[in-house]
Write a protein that holds these residues in place. Structure first.
Motif, PDB file in Angstrom:
ATOM      1  N   GLY A 177      41.469  18.561  33.218  1.00 27.81           N
ATOM      2  CA  GLY A 177      42.140  18.670  34.510  1.00 27.81           C
ATOM      3  C   GLY A 177      41.202  18.841  35.700  1.00 27.81           C
ATOM      4  N   LYS A 178      39.892  19.004  35.430  1.00 33.95           N
ATOM      5  CA  LYS A 178      38.969  19.283  36.535  1.00 33.95           C
ATOM      6  C   LYS A 178      38.194  18.047  37.028  1.00 33.95           C
ATOM      7  CE  LYS A 178      39.345  23.794  37.327  1.00 33.95           C
ATOM      8  NZ  LYS A 178      40.531  24.144  36.540  1.00 33.95           N
ATOM      9  N   ALA A 179      38.495  16.856  36.491  1.00 28.44           N
ATOM     10  CA  ALA A 179      37.736  15.656  36.888  1.00 28.44           C
ATOM     11  C   ALA A 179      37.827  15.401  38.389  1.00 28.44           C
ATOM     12  CB  ALA A 179      38.230  14.434  36.116  1.00 28.44           C
ATOM     13  N   MET A 180      39.023  15.587  38.959  1.00 29.81           N
ATOM     14  CA  MET A 180      39.198  15.317  40.392  1.00 29.81           C
ATOM     15  C   MET A 180      38.342  16.257  41.236  1.00 29.81           C
ATOM     16  SD  MET A 180      41.112  12.805  40.297  1.00 29.81           S
ATOM     17  CE  MET A 180      42.221  12.028  39.144  1.00 29.81           C
ATOM     18  N   LYS A 181      38.260  17.506  40.778  1.00 32.98           N
ATOM     19  CA  LYS A 181      37.434  18.475  41.506  1.00 32.98           C
ATOM     20  C   LYS A 181      35.955  18.091  41.390  1.00 32.98           C
ATOM     21  CE  LYS A 181      36.862  21.983  44.039  1.00 32.98           C
ATOM     22  NZ  LYS A 181      37.452  22.139  45.375  1.00 32.98           N
ATOM     23  N   VAL A 182      35.550  17.581  40.223  1.00 27.04           N
ATOM     24  CA  VAL A 182      34.172  17.108  40.065  1.00 27.04           C
ATOM     25  C   VAL A 182      33.902  15.979  41.059  1.00 27.04           C
ATOM     26  CG1 VAL A 182      32.568  15.911  38.512  1.00 27.04           C
ATOM     27  CG2 VAL A 182      33.898  17.854  37.664  1.00 27.04           C
ATOM     28  N   LEU A 183      34.857  15.065  41.195  1.00 25.99           N
ATOM     29  CA  LEU A 183      34.688  13.959  42.144  1.00 25.99           C
ATOM     30  C   LEU A 183      34.544  14.493  43.563  1.00 25.99           C
ATOM     31  CD1 LEU A 183      37.210  11.248  40.870  1.00 25.99           C
ATOM     32  CD2 LEU A 183      34.773  11.471  40.394  1.00 25.99           C
ATOM     33  N   SER A 184      35.342  15.499  43.908  1.00 24.03           N
ATOM     34  CA  SER A 184      35.256  16.012  45.278  1.00 24.03           C
ATOM     35  C   SER A 184      33.940  16.754  45.494  1.00 24.03           C
ATOM     36  CB  SER A 184      36.495  16.839  45.639  1.00 24.03           C
ATOM     37  OG  SER A 184      36.279  18.205  45.468  1.00 24.03           O
ATOM     38  N   ILE A 185      33.455  17.453  44.469  1.00 18.64           N
ATOM     39  CA  ILE A 185      32.137  18.099  44.572  1.00 18.64           C
ATOM     40  C   ILE A 185      31.049  17.050  44.839  1.00 18.64           C
ATOM     41  CG2 ILE A 185      30.329  19.199  43.136  1.00 18.64           C
ATOM     42  CD1 ILE A 185      32.555  20.943  41.922  1.00 18.64           C
ATOM     43  N   LEU A 186      31.207  15.877  44.209  1.00 23.67           N
ATOM     44  CA  LEU A 186      30.201  14.823  44.354  1.00 23.67           C
ATOM     45  C   LEU A 186      30.480  13.924  45.554  1.00 23.67           C
ATOM     46  CD1 LEU A 186      29.752  13.901  40.581  1.00 23.67           C
ATOM     47  CD2 LEU A 186      28.370  15.446  41.982  1.00 23.67           C
ATOM     48  N   ASN A 187      31.485  14.314  46.356  1.00 31.64           N
ATOM     49  CA  ASN A 187      31.831  13.545  47.558  1.00 31.64           C
ATOM     50  C   ASN A 187      32.236  12.111  47.256  1.00 31.64           C
ATOM     51  OD1 ASN A 187      31.854  14.964  50.020  1.00 31.64           O
ATOM     52  ND2 ASN A 187      29.643  15.347  49.726  1.00 31.64           N
ATOM     53  N   ILE A 188      32.880  11.920  46.127  1.00 32.57           N
ATOM     54  CA  ILE A 188      33.348  10.572  45.784  1.00 32.57           C
ATOM     55  C   ILE A 188      34.812  10.480  46.187  1.00 32.57           C
ATOM     56  CG2 ILE A 188      33.845   8.979  43.885  1.00 32.57           C
ATOM     57  CD1 ILE A 188      31.376  10.287  42.455  1.00 32.57           C
ATOM     58  N   ASP A 189      35.110   9.574  47.096  1.00 35.16           N
ATOM     59  CA  ASP A 189      36.496   9.381  47.526  1.00 35.16           C
ATOM     60  C   ASP A 189      36.742   7.892  47.761  1.00 35.16           C
ATOM     61  OD1 ASP A 189      35.289   8.765  49.933  1.00 35.16           O
ATOM     62  OD2 ASP A 189      35.799  10.666  50.887  1.00 35.16           O
ATOM     63  N   GLU A 190      37.872   7.578  48.356  1.00 36.84           N
ATOM     64  CA  GLU A 190      38.229   6.152  48.519  1.00 36.84           C
ATOM     65  C   GLU A 190      37.253   5.402  49.414  1.00 36.84           C
ATOM     66  OE1 GLU A 190      40.778   8.452  51.504  1.00 36.84           O
ATOM     67  OE2 GLU A 190      39.978   8.732  49.487  1.00 36.84           O
ATOM     68  N   LYS A 191      36.468   6.159  50.178  1.00 41.52           N
ATOM     69  CA  LYS A 191      35.531   5.497  51.094  1.00 41.52           C
ATOM     70  C   LYS A 191      34.173   5.208  50.450  1.00 41.52           C
ATOM     71  CE  LYS A 191      36.245   8.679  54.394  1.00 41.52           C
ATOM     72  NZ  LYS A 191      37.472   9.346  53.918  1.00 41.52           N
ATOM     73  N   SER A 192      33.885   5.847  49.299  1.00 48.04           N
ATOM     74  CA  SER A 192      32.560   5.639  48.710  1.00 48.04           C
ATOM     75  C   SER A 192      32.546   4.351  47.889  1.00 48.04           C
ATOM     76  CB  SER A 192      32.141   6.848  47.871  1.00 48.04           C
ATOM     77  OG  SER A 192      33.134   7.187  46.953  1.00 48.04           O
ATOM     78  N   ASN A 193      31.347   3.790  47.749  1.00 46.82           N
ATOM     79  CA  ASN A 193      31.282   2.470  47.103  1.00 46.82           C
ATOM     80  C   ASN A 193      30.712   2.515  45.687  1.00 46.82           C
ATOM     81  OD1 ASN A 193      28.716   3.085  47.794  1.00 46.82           O
ATOM     82  ND2 ASN A 193      28.374   1.338  49.163  1.00 46.82           N
ATOM     83  N   SER A 194      30.656   3.717  45.073  1.00 44.30           N
ATOM     84  CA  SER A 194      30.106   3.759  43.713  1.00 44.30           C
ATOM     85  C   SER A 194      31.152   3.357  42.674  1.00 44.30           C
ATOM     86  CB  SER A 194      29.557   5.157  43.404  1.00 44.30           C
ATOM     87  OG  SER A 194      30.221   6.140  44.127  1.00 44.30           O
ATOM     88  N   SER A 195      30.680   2.798  41.549  1.00 47.28           N
ATOM     89  CA  SER A 195      31.570   2.481  40.426  1.00 47.28           C
ATOM     90  C   SER A 195      31.745   3.729  39.595  1.00 47.28           C
ATOM     91  CB  SER A 195      30.952   1.396  39.544  1.00 47.28           C
ATOM     92  OG  SER A 195      30.899   0.191  40.242  1.00 47.28           O
ATOM     93  N   VAL A 196      32.991   4.154  39.424  1.00 47.13           N
ATOM     94  CA  VAL A 196      33.272   5.402  38.725  1.00 47.13           C
ATOM     95  C   VAL A 196      34.371   5.182  37.690  1.00 47.13           C
ATOM     96  CG1 VAL A 196      34.026   7.797  39.024  1.00 47.13           C
ATOM     97  CG2 VAL A 196      32.686   6.700  40.827  1.00 47.13           C
ATOM     98  N   SER A 197      34.173   5.687  36.472  1.00 50.84           N
ATOM     99  CA  SER A 197      35.247   5.680  35.466  1.00 50.84           C
ATOM    100  C   SER A 197      35.653   7.122  35.226  1.00 50.84           C
ATOM    101  CB  SER A 197      34.765   5.109  34.135  1.00 50.84           C
ATOM    102  OG  SER A 197      34.039   3.936  34.326  1.00 50.84           O
ATOM    103  N   ILE A 198      36.944   7.349  35.127  1.00 53.40           N
ATOM    104  CA  ILE A 198      37.444   8.707  34.959  1.00 53.40           C
ATOM    105  C   ILE A 198      38.378   8.766  33.754  1.00 53.40           C
ATOM    106  CG2 ILE A 198      38.665  10.615  36.104  1.00 53.40           C
ATOM    107  CD1 ILE A 198      38.270   8.919  38.736  1.00 53.40           C
ATOM    108  N   GLY A 199      38.160   9.748  32.887  1.00 57.96           N
ATOM    109  CA  GLY A 199      39.097   9.998  31.800  1.00 57.96           C
ATOM    110  C   GLY A 199      39.681  11.384  32.007  1.00 57.96           C
ATOM    111  N   VAL A 200      40.989  11.465  32.072  1.00 56.34           N
ATOM    112  CA  VAL A 200      41.636  12.758  32.285  1.00 56.34           C
ATOM    113  C   VAL A 200      42.445  13.130  31.051  1.00 56.34           C
ATOM    114  CG1 VAL A 200      43.306  14.031  33.698  1.00 56.34           C
ATOM    115  CG2 VAL A 200      41.710  12.465  34.795  1.00 56.34           C
ATOM    116  N   ARG A 201      42.266  14.356  30.575  1.00 56.12           N
ATOM    117  CA  ARG A 201      42.939  14.858  29.376  1.00 56.12           C
ATOM    118  C   ARG A 201      42.787  13.900  28.194  1.00 56.12           C
ATOM    119  NH1 ARG A 201      45.297  19.475  29.735  1.00 56.12           N
ATOM    120  NH2 ARG A 201      46.604  19.187  27.912  1.00 56.12           N
ATOM    121  N   VAL A 202      41.535  13.543  27.934  1.00 53.67           N
ATOM    122  CA  VAL A 202      41.176  12.721  26.790  1.00 53.67           C
ATOM    123  C   VAL A 202      41.092  13.651  25.573  1.00 53.67           C
ATOM    124  CG1 VAL A 202      39.335  11.263  25.852  1.00 53.67           C
ATOM    125  CG2 VAL A 202      39.850  11.183  28.287  1.00 53.67           C
TER     126      VAL A 202
END
Ligand code: CTP
Ligand code: ZN
Length: 156
Positions: free
Chosen positions: A25-50
């Motif tokens: 459940g904390k993946a989204m918070k990790v993304l926000s810590i890393l400043n990754i949002d809809e405006k960033s251009n990095s390729s990101v894969s996310i698995g939630v509750r795997v």
């Protein structure tokens, strides 16, 4: 008989960083810590509750072409104390470690006490001592106020 693996696999990455074993459940918070949002251009894969054999359920974040700074890893350790970081180069894991809660937390958490010197007088950077890992409690070295997990989460 061939046993078909029924776990969800997220594609391997070529170059970048894998943050695995994130508290579910904390993946989204990790993304926000890393400043990754809809405006960033990095390729990101996310698995939630795997599903995870070690943790029951976990989150996973894979970021192409990105190295993490020490302060970012320290922030992640505060919300996902079991997270593992793998650095991938040309599809191979070249470095792998588990995050560690630092005993002194400097400059990454904002003290919840509005009157604390770290909030009223610049440029004093915040500094906390680790009081307890589970449940997570840290104490401000300036005003001695304790902060719990919920307060830390909202101030990261
Ligand atoms: N990984 C990746 N791309 C690669 C290599 C590895 O996304 N080219 C990911 C794996 O999926 C895993 C992490 O990086 O999430 C660590 O890789 P590795 O040590 O090879 O995997 P495991 O031994 O399965 O990991 P663990 O025991 O930590 O679950
Ligand atoms: Zn304080």
């Amino acid at each position: 008989m061939i046993k078909v693996e029924q776990t969800l696999k997220i594609s391997k990455i070529k170059d970048g960083t894998v943050i695995d074993h994130i508290t579910a459940g904390k993946a989204m918070k990790v993304l926000s810590i890393l400043n990754i949002d809809e405006k960033s251009n990095s390729s990101v894969s996310i698995g939630v509750r795997v599903p995870s054999s070690k943790m029951g359920f976990k989150d996973v974040v894979k970021i192409e072409n990105r190295n993490l700074e020490k302060f970012e890893v320290d922030k992640i350790s505060l919300i996902a104390p079991d997270a593992s970081i793998s650095i991938v180069k040309d599809y191979e894991v070249t470095q792998k470690y588990t995050v560690e809660l630092p005993s002194r937390i400097v400059g990454i958490v904002k003290c919840h006490n509005a009157n604390c010197i770290t909030n009223v007088k610049e440029p004093v950077s915040s500094e906390f001592a680790l009081v307890s890992k589970k449940p997570l409690v840290i104490r401000c070295n300036f005003c001695e106020r304790n902060m719990n997990e919920r307060e830390i989460l909202t101030s990261l």
